[in-house]
Design a protein around this motif. Structure first.
Motif, PDB file in Angstrom:
ATOM      1  N   ILE A  46       0.715  -1.359   0.085  1.00 28.58           N
ATOM      2  CA  ILE A  46      -0.130  -0.129   0.120  1.00 28.58           C
ATOM      3  C   ILE A  46       0.945   1.153   0.021  1.00 28.58           C
ATOM      4  O   ILE A  46       1.568   1.370   0.882  1.00 28.58           O
ATOM      5  CB  ILE A  46      -0.891   0.253   1.086  1.00 28.58           C
ATOM      6  N   PRO A  47       0.936   2.095  -1.100  1.00 23.90           N
ATOM      7  CA  PRO A  47       1.663   3.270  -1.337  1.00 23.90           C
ATOM      8  C   PRO A  47       1.423   4.189   0.107  1.00 23.90           C
ATOM      9  O   PRO A  47       0.325   4.202   0.628  1.00 23.90           O
ATOM     10  CB  PRO A  47       1.197   3.766  -2.305  1.00 23.90           C
ATOM     11  N   GLY A  48       2.517   4.947   0.466  1.00 26.19           N
ATOM     12  CA  GLY A  48       2.283   5.879   1.650  1.00 26.19           C
ATOM     13  C   GLY A  48       1.092   6.850   1.700  1.00 26.19           C
ATOM     14  O   GLY A  48       0.485   7.167   2.596  1.00 26.19           O
ATOM     15  N   GLU A  49       0.853   7.424   0.524  1.00 30.29           N
ATOM     16  CA  GLU A  49      -0.183   8.335   0.276  1.00 30.29           C
ATOM     17  C   GLU A  49      -1.270   7.711   0.455  1.00 30.29           C
ATOM     18  O   GLU A  49      -2.204   8.193   1.090  1.00 30.29           O
ATOM     19  CB  GLU A  49      -0.088   8.943  -1.248  1.00 30.29           C
ATOM     20  N   ARG A  50      -1.603   6.448   0.066  1.00 33.35           N
ATOM     21  CA  ARG A  50      -2.927   5.717   0.434  1.00 33.35           C
ATOM     22  C   ARG A  50      -3.140   5.343   1.950  1.00 33.35           C
ATOM     23  O   ARG A  50      -3.901   5.268   2.462  1.00 33.35           O
ATOM     24  CB  ARG A  50      -2.911   4.324  -0.554  1.00 33.35           C
ATOM     25  N   ARG A  51      -1.875   4.912   2.387  1.00 37.04           N
ATOM     26  CA  ARG A  51      -2.104   4.555   4.105  1.00 37.04           C
ATOM     27  C   ARG A  51      -2.247   5.844   4.853  1.00 37.04           C
ATOM     28  O   ARG A  51      -3.225   5.767   5.537  1.00 37.04           O
ATOM     29  CB  ARG A  51      -0.547   4.032   4.304  1.00 37.04           C
ATOM     30  N   ASP A  52      -1.768   7.219   4.147  1.00 32.94           N
ATOM     31  CA  ASP A  52      -2.263   8.464   4.962  1.00 32.94           C
ATOM     32  C   ASP A  52      -3.547   8.603   4.884  1.00 32.94           C
ATOM     33  O   ASP A  52      -4.255   9.026   5.886  1.00 32.94           O
ATOM     34  CB  ASP A  52      -1.340   9.230   4.534  1.00 32.94           C
ATOM     35  N   ALA A  53      -4.244   8.516   3.610  1.00 30.00           N
ATOM     36  CA  ALA A  53      -5.712   8.587   3.336  1.00 30.00           C
ATOM     37  C   ALA A  53      -6.246   7.667   4.145  1.00 30.00           C
ATOM     38  O   ALA A  53      -7.383   8.040   5.022  1.00 30.00           O
ATOM     39  CB  ALA A  53      -5.985   8.560   1.947  1.00 30.00           C
ATOM     40  N   GLU A  54      -6.002   6.602   4.346  1.00 26.36           N
ATOM     41  CA  GLU A  54      -6.789   5.416   5.084  1.00 26.36           C
ATOM     42  C   GLU A  54      -6.905   5.934   6.691  1.00 26.36           C
ATOM     43  O   GLU A  54      -7.503   5.481   7.303  1.00 26.36           O
ATOM     44  CB  GLU A  54      -6.391   3.932   4.846  1.00 26.36           C
ATOM     45  N   SER A  55      -5.591   6.147   6.999  1.00 27.90           N
ATOM     46  CA  SER A  55      -5.718   6.700   8.398  1.00 27.90           C
ATOM     47  C   SER A  55      -6.386   7.636   8.777  1.00 27.90           C
ATOM     48  O   SER A  55      -6.904   7.607   9.885  1.00 27.90           O
ATOM     49  CB  SER A  55      -4.090   6.864   8.735  1.00 27.90           C
ATOM     50  N   VAL A  56      -6.341   8.739   7.946  1.00 23.87           N
ATOM     51  CA  VAL A  56      -7.127   9.799   8.423  1.00 23.87           C
ATOM     52  C   VAL A  56      -8.672   9.498   8.349  1.00 23.87           C
ATOM     53  O   VAL A  56      -9.402  10.024   9.082  1.00 23.87           O
ATOM     54  CB  VAL A  56      -7.014  10.984   7.134  1.00 23.87           C
ATOM     55  N   ALA A  57      -8.992   8.725   7.508  1.00 21.91           N
ATOM     56  CA  ALA A  57     -10.493   8.034   7.401  1.00 21.91           C
ATOM     57  C   ALA A  57     -10.935   7.006   8.308  1.00 21.91           C
ATOM     58  O   ALA A  57     -11.977   6.416   8.155  1.00 21.91           O
ATOM     59  CB  ALA A  57     -11.100   7.639   5.800  1.00 21.91           C
ATOM     60  N   SER A  58      -9.934   6.774   9.145  1.00 19.81           N
ATOM     61  CA  SER A  58     -10.203   5.413   9.940  1.00 19.81           C
ATOM     62  C   SER A  58     -11.209   5.567  10.795  1.00 19.81           C
ATOM     63  O   SER A  58     -11.887   6.800  11.414  1.00 19.81           O
ATOM     64  CB  SER A  58      -8.955   5.450  11.233  1.00 19.81           C
ATOM     65  N   ILE A  59     -12.018   4.460  11.356  1.00 17.53           N
ATOM     66  CA  ILE A  59     -13.295   4.420  11.929  1.00 17.53           C
ATOM     67  C   ILE A  59     -12.871   3.795  13.346  1.00 17.53           C
ATOM     68  O   ILE A  59     -13.978   3.872  14.155  1.00 17.53           O
ATOM     69  CB  ILE A  59     -14.169   3.645  11.370  1.00 17.53           C
ATOM     70  N   VAL A  60     -11.562   3.671  13.680  1.00 21.19           N
ATOM     71  CA  VAL A  60     -11.307   3.004  14.852  1.00 21.19           C
ATOM     72  C   VAL A  60      -9.994   3.635  15.629  1.00 21.19           C
ATOM     73  O   VAL A  60      -9.502   4.507  14.625  1.00 21.19           O
ATOM     74  CB  VAL A  60     -10.588   1.593  14.786  1.00 21.19           C
ATOM     75  N   GLY A  61     -10.224   3.739  16.709  1.00 25.80           N
ATOM     76  CA  GLY A  61      -9.089   4.623  17.472  1.00 25.80           C
ATOM     77  C   GLY A  61      -8.837   4.277  18.789  1.00 25.80           C
ATOM     78  O   GLY A  61      -9.679   3.443  19.359  1.00 25.80           O
TER      79      GLY A  61
END
Length: 127
Positions: A46-61
């Motif tokens: 998973i490219p870094g840009e996609r990982r960042d986007a997924e992290s920002v949109a995360s539904i868990v914390g």
């Protein structure tokens, strides 16, 4: 995305050199977002840009800190707190106030934004 994004369940450590993480005020919670793994379950990178986007949109914390008034209203929370410090929670994507400290993403959310508590966030993804 057809492949499930995996999250690391490691809790981010507070950076050294003094207090960096804010104390949530009132009825708010400080949430750490999990790290997105570098590969999918199927082994795809998973490219870094996609990982960042997924992290920002995360539904868990991960609940790091609770404000002094979190879950104090007995009328709104007659059965007590919905979560505690140290719990992994499910919340709405993009909810709360986003902040980044030393490259790590955090959110400050309202106590009533917690939708569920989960034992293990790995494998929990947005649908």
């Amino acid at each position: 995305m057809s492949e499930a994004i995996q999250y690391s369940s490691e809790v981010p450590e507070e950076p050294t050199g003094g207090k960096q993480l804010p104390d949530p005020s009132g009825f708010r919670l400080l949430i750490a977002l999990p790290e997105v793994e570098e590969t999918t379950e199927g082994g795809l990178f998973i490219p870094g840009e996609r990982r960042d986007a997924e992290s920002v949109a995360s539904i868990v914390g991960f609940v790091i800190k609770a404000g002094p008034d979190a879950y104090a209203d007995k009328e709104r929370f007659p059965n007590g707190p919905w979560c505690e410090e140290g719990d992994w929670i499910v919340m709405r994507a993009y909810s709360g106030t986003r902040l980044r400290i030393h490259g790590k993403e955090f959110r400050i959310i309202n106590d009533d934004s917690v939708e569920a508590v989960v034992d293990d966030p790995r494998g929990v993804v947005r649908a």
